[in-house]
Motif scaffolding. Sequence first.
Motif, PDB file in Angstrom:
ATOM      1  N   TYR A   1       0.887  -1.315  -0.365  1.00  0.00           N
ATOM      2  CA  TYR A   1       0.201   0.285   0.170  1.00  0.00           C
ATOM      3  C   TYR A   1       0.571   1.369   0.321  1.00  0.00           C
ATOM      4  CZ  TYR A   1      -3.737  -2.749   1.065  1.00  0.00           C
ATOM      5  OH  TYR A   1      -5.281  -4.069   1.312  1.00  0.00           O
ATOM      6  N   LEU A   2       0.021   2.231  -1.355  1.00  0.00           N
ATOM      7  CA  LEU A   2       0.471   3.668  -0.355  1.00  0.00           C
ATOM      8  C   LEU A   2      -1.036   4.360   0.078  1.00  0.00           C
ATOM      9  CD1 LEU A   2       2.737   6.030  -1.338  1.00  0.00           C
ATOM     10  CD2 LEU A   2       2.214   5.785  -3.244  1.00  0.00           C
ATOM     11  N   ILE A   3       0.041   5.552   0.654  1.00  0.00           N
ATOM     12  CA  ILE A   3      -0.740   6.012   2.050  1.00  0.00           C
ATOM     13  C   ILE A   3      -0.575   7.242   1.269  1.00  0.00           C
ATOM     14  CG2 ILE A   3      -1.888   6.784   3.725  1.00  0.00           C
ATOM     15  CD1 ILE A   3      -1.741   4.127   4.901  1.00  0.00           C
ATOM     16  N   ALA A   4      -0.928   8.247   0.835  1.00  0.00           N
ATOM     17  CA  ALA A   4      -0.464   9.246   0.147  1.00  0.00           C
ATOM     18  C   ALA A   4      -1.017  11.020   1.024  1.00  0.00           C
ATOM     19  CB  ALA A   4      -0.677   9.870  -1.378  1.00  0.00           C
ATOM     20  N   LEU A   5      -0.319  11.312   1.972  1.00  0.00           N
ATOM     21  CA  LEU A   5      -1.115  12.200   3.148  1.00  0.00           C
ATOM     22  C   LEU A   5      -0.477  13.431   2.663  1.00  0.00           C
ATOM     23  CD1 LEU A   5      -1.152  10.177   5.809  1.00  0.00           C
ATOM     24  CD2 LEU A   5      -2.627   9.822   4.600  1.00  0.00           C
ATOM     25  N   PHE A   6      -0.889  14.661   1.688  1.00  0.00           N
ATOM     26  CA  PHE A   6      -0.513  15.131   1.512  1.00  0.00           C
ATOM     27  C   PHE A   6      -1.459  16.048   1.189  1.00  0.00           C
ATOM     28  CE2 PHE A   6       1.983  12.694  -2.230  1.00  0.00           C
ATOM     29  CZ  PHE A   6       3.086  12.819  -1.019  1.00  0.00           C
ATOM     30  N   GLY A   7      -2.137  16.113   2.530  1.00  0.00           N
ATOM     31  CA  GLY A   7      -3.312  17.362   2.452  1.00  0.00           C
ATOM     32  C   GLY A   7      -4.459  17.360   1.650  1.00  0.00           C
ATOM     33  N   LEU A   8      -5.566  18.270   2.022  1.00  0.00           N
ATOM     34  CA  LEU A   8      -6.498  18.214   1.366  1.00  0.00           C
ATOM     35  C   LEU A   8      -6.844  19.652   0.685  1.00  0.00           C
ATOM     36  CD1 LEU A   8      -8.649  17.058   3.969  1.00  0.00           C
ATOM     37  CD2 LEU A   8      -8.501  15.566   2.072  1.00  0.00           C
ATOM     38  N   SER A   9      -6.850  19.608  -0.970  1.00  0.00           N
ATOM     39  CA  SER A   9      -7.517  21.031  -1.108  1.00  0.00           C
ATOM     40  C   SER A   9      -8.872  21.509  -1.122  1.00  0.00           C
ATOM     41  CB  SER A   9      -7.281  20.821  -3.014  1.00  0.00           C
ATOM     42  OG  SER A   9      -7.190  21.451  -3.453  1.00  0.00           O
ATOM     43  N   PRO A  10      -8.810  22.735  -0.126  1.00  0.00           N
ATOM     44  CA  PRO A  10     -10.211  23.423  -0.178  1.00  0.00           C
ATOM     45  C   PRO A  10     -10.817  24.516  -1.092  1.00  0.00           C
ATOM     46  CG  PRO A  10      -8.000  24.902   0.665  1.00  0.00           C
ATOM     47  CD  PRO A  10      -7.471  23.067   0.587  1.00  0.00           C
ATOM     48  N   LYS A  11     -11.989  23.991  -1.010  1.00  0.00           N
ATOM     49  CA  LYS A  11     -12.836  24.790  -2.106  1.00  0.00           C
ATOM     50  C   LYS A  11     -13.923  25.506  -0.860  1.00  0.00           C
ATOM     51  CE  LYS A  11     -11.440  22.096  -6.283  1.00  0.00           C
ATOM     52  NZ  LYS A  11     -12.263  21.405  -7.547  1.00  0.00           N
ATOM     53  N   LEU A  12     -14.797  27.032  -1.369  1.00  0.00           N
ATOM     54  CA  LEU A  12     -15.511  26.637  -0.738  1.00  0.00           C
ATOM     55  C   LEU A  12     -16.877  26.372  -1.477  1.00  0.00           C
ATOM     56  CD1 LEU A  12     -14.275  30.244   0.352  1.00  0.00           C
ATOM     57  CD2 LEU A  12     -14.821  28.717   1.705  1.00  0.00           C
ATOM     58  N   GLY A  13     -17.229  26.579  -2.233  1.00  0.00           N
ATOM     59  CA  GLY A  13     -18.001  26.167  -3.116  1.00  0.00           C
ATOM     60  C   GLY A  13     -19.397  27.985  -2.574  1.00  0.00           C
ATOM     61  N   PRO A  14     -20.534  27.500  -3.356  1.00  0.00           N
ATOM     62  CA  PRO A  14     -21.077  28.441  -3.197  1.00  0.00           C
ATOM     63  C   PRO A  14     -21.055  29.053  -2.301  1.00  0.00           C
ATOM     64  CG  PRO A  14     -22.709  26.613  -3.294  1.00  0.00           C
ATOM     65  CD  PRO A  14     -20.614  26.138  -3.037  1.00  0.00           C
ATOM     66  N   ILE A  15     -20.857  28.984  -0.492  1.00  0.00           N
ATOM     67  CA  ILE A  15     -20.508  30.022   0.174  1.00  0.00           C
ATOM     68  C   ILE A  15     -19.203  31.044  -0.772  1.00  0.00           C
ATOM     69  CG2 ILE A  15     -19.058  30.626   2.816  1.00  0.00           C
ATOM     70  CD1 ILE A  15     -20.054  27.577   3.305  1.00  0.00           C
ATOM     71  N   GLY A  16     -18.035  30.662  -1.149  1.00  0.00           N
ATOM     72  CA  GLY A  16     -17.499  31.362  -1.559  1.00  0.00           C
ATOM     73  C   GLY A  16     -18.144  33.090  -2.950  1.00  0.00           C
ATOM     74  N   GLU A  17     -19.916  32.432  -2.553  1.00  0.00           N
ATOM     75  CA  GLU A  17     -20.020  33.123  -3.697  1.00  0.00           C
ATOM     76  C   GLU A  17     -20.957  34.572  -2.846  1.00  0.00           C
ATOM     77  OE1 GLU A  17     -22.433  31.069  -6.193  1.00  0.00           O
ATOM     78  OE2 GLU A  17     -20.439  30.341  -7.454  1.00  0.00           O
ATOM     79  N   TRP A  18     -21.502  35.065  -1.256  1.00  0.00           N
ATOM     80  CA  TRP A  18     -21.884  35.464  -0.338  1.00  0.00           C
ATOM     81  C   TRP A  18     -20.953  36.755  -0.838  1.00  0.00           C
ATOM     82  CZ3 TRP A  18     -23.739  31.339   4.170  1.00  0.00           C
ATOM     83  CH2 TRP A  18     -24.549  30.080   2.699  1.00  0.00           C
ATOM     84  N   GLY A  19     -19.908  36.955  -0.622  1.00  0.00           N
ATOM     85  CA  GLY A  19     -19.749  38.266  -0.434  1.00  0.00           C
ATOM     86  C   GLY A  19     -18.642  38.130   0.822  1.00  0.00           C
ATOM     87  N   LEU A  20     -18.494  37.347   1.600  1.00  0.00           N
ATOM     88  CA  LEU A  20     -17.439  37.177   2.756  1.00  0.00           C
ATOM     89  C   LEU A  20     -15.984  37.638   1.926  1.00  0.00           C
ATOM     90  CD1 LEU A  20     -18.971  34.068   3.508  1.00  0.00           C
ATOM     91  CD2 LEU A  20     -18.967  36.053   5.183  1.00  0.00           C
ATOM     92  N   SER A  21     -15.272  38.015   2.762  1.00  0.00           N
ATOM     93  CA  SER A  21     -14.173  38.870   2.604  1.00  0.00           C
ATOM     94  C   SER A  21     -12.682  37.450   2.717  1.00  0.00           C
ATOM     95  CB  SER A  21     -13.380  39.821   3.833  1.00  0.00           C
ATOM     96  OG  SER A  21     -12.201  39.450   3.602  1.00  0.00           O
ATOM     97  N   VAL A  22     -12.534  36.985   1.687  1.00  0.00           N
ATOM     98  CA  VAL A  22     -11.615  35.627   1.723  1.00  0.00           C
ATOM     99  C   VAL A  22      -9.989  35.872   1.389  1.00  0.00           C
ATOM    100  CG1 VAL A  22     -11.650  33.612   0.335  1.00  0.00           C
ATOM    101  CG2 VAL A  22     -13.548  34.069   1.032  1.00  0.00           C
TER     102      VAL A  22
END
Length: 334
Positions: free
Chosen positions: A241-262
Amino acid sequence: MITTDICIIGAGPVGLFAVFEAGLLKMRCHLIDALPQVGGQLSEIYPQKPIYDIPGYPEVKAQELVDNLMKQIKPFNPTFSLGERVDHLAKQSDGSYILTTSDKNQIHAQVIVIAGGLGCFEPRKPVLENLERFEGKGVTYMVKNPETFRDKKVVLAGGGDSALDWAIFLSNVAEKVTLVHRNETFRGAPDSAAKVFDLANRGKIDLILSANLKELGGNGHLSQITLEGKGKEEIKIDTDYLIALFGLSPKLGPIGEWGLSVDKNAIEVDTRDYSTNIERIYAIGDINTYPGKLKLILCGFHEAAIMMHSAFKFVYPDQKLSFKYTTVNGVNAF
């Protein structure tokens, strides 16, 4: 229409603990999560991962922590919309909000709390030509059940807390554990790194630093990994087995369209109360950012407590937040 005081987007550990803090202040909560169960990353990605930095628990499994949080909030009767994504947010004339989910359910709330962890996330994958060929056939990006690796040869790749913690844990499960990291030092907790170096010195695991994944090999299932060392030399490792643990790539999805400061897929907040730039919307846990931010569950717990005291004024605008203590059988109580 579901009517509640607080709508929490994200039913991970921080979102669940926020229910407890709201309950102490007599505020009702409804939680929405795109996953089909509560627990967020803890339940979906590594339910059996040991966690070492929760106060009062020298070690606790991720799913056990989630189960305990659910027991803690049960008296406050929160409600849930699971397997649903928040698609739309509409502000009302009185300052409250109506959220609409992907299943067209609507939730009316006085306050919105975003506790979505990393938002919509996917694992960061190594750049390897034949990677997809071995996905599900020896290559994985998470550990759901450690028993899968019982008496197997396992290569872990990564330099963060997950790679360190799993190297420590699997050293007592797998036949052979090899931890590969591209640098000389680790990004994870110093104590965990020290334990990994100690295991390597005692021959309990193999530790290969300053090396990168180069090639995967096998006939139908992964059987060999080729690394490229610091001097460009090739290092071949037989593995199951290879367990590749390089983290997660985050995405805000629809929340990113609410006008929040990002900033870099994280929501900027005021550390006085973890409010966003939009009134009545707060962000807690890994999804927020501020100077000195630490992405730890216990920090999210702290943020939840502070935030709920601020949200109180929107749920009960005519009341002041105060506490009266009485003594019941010699014990202080609210």
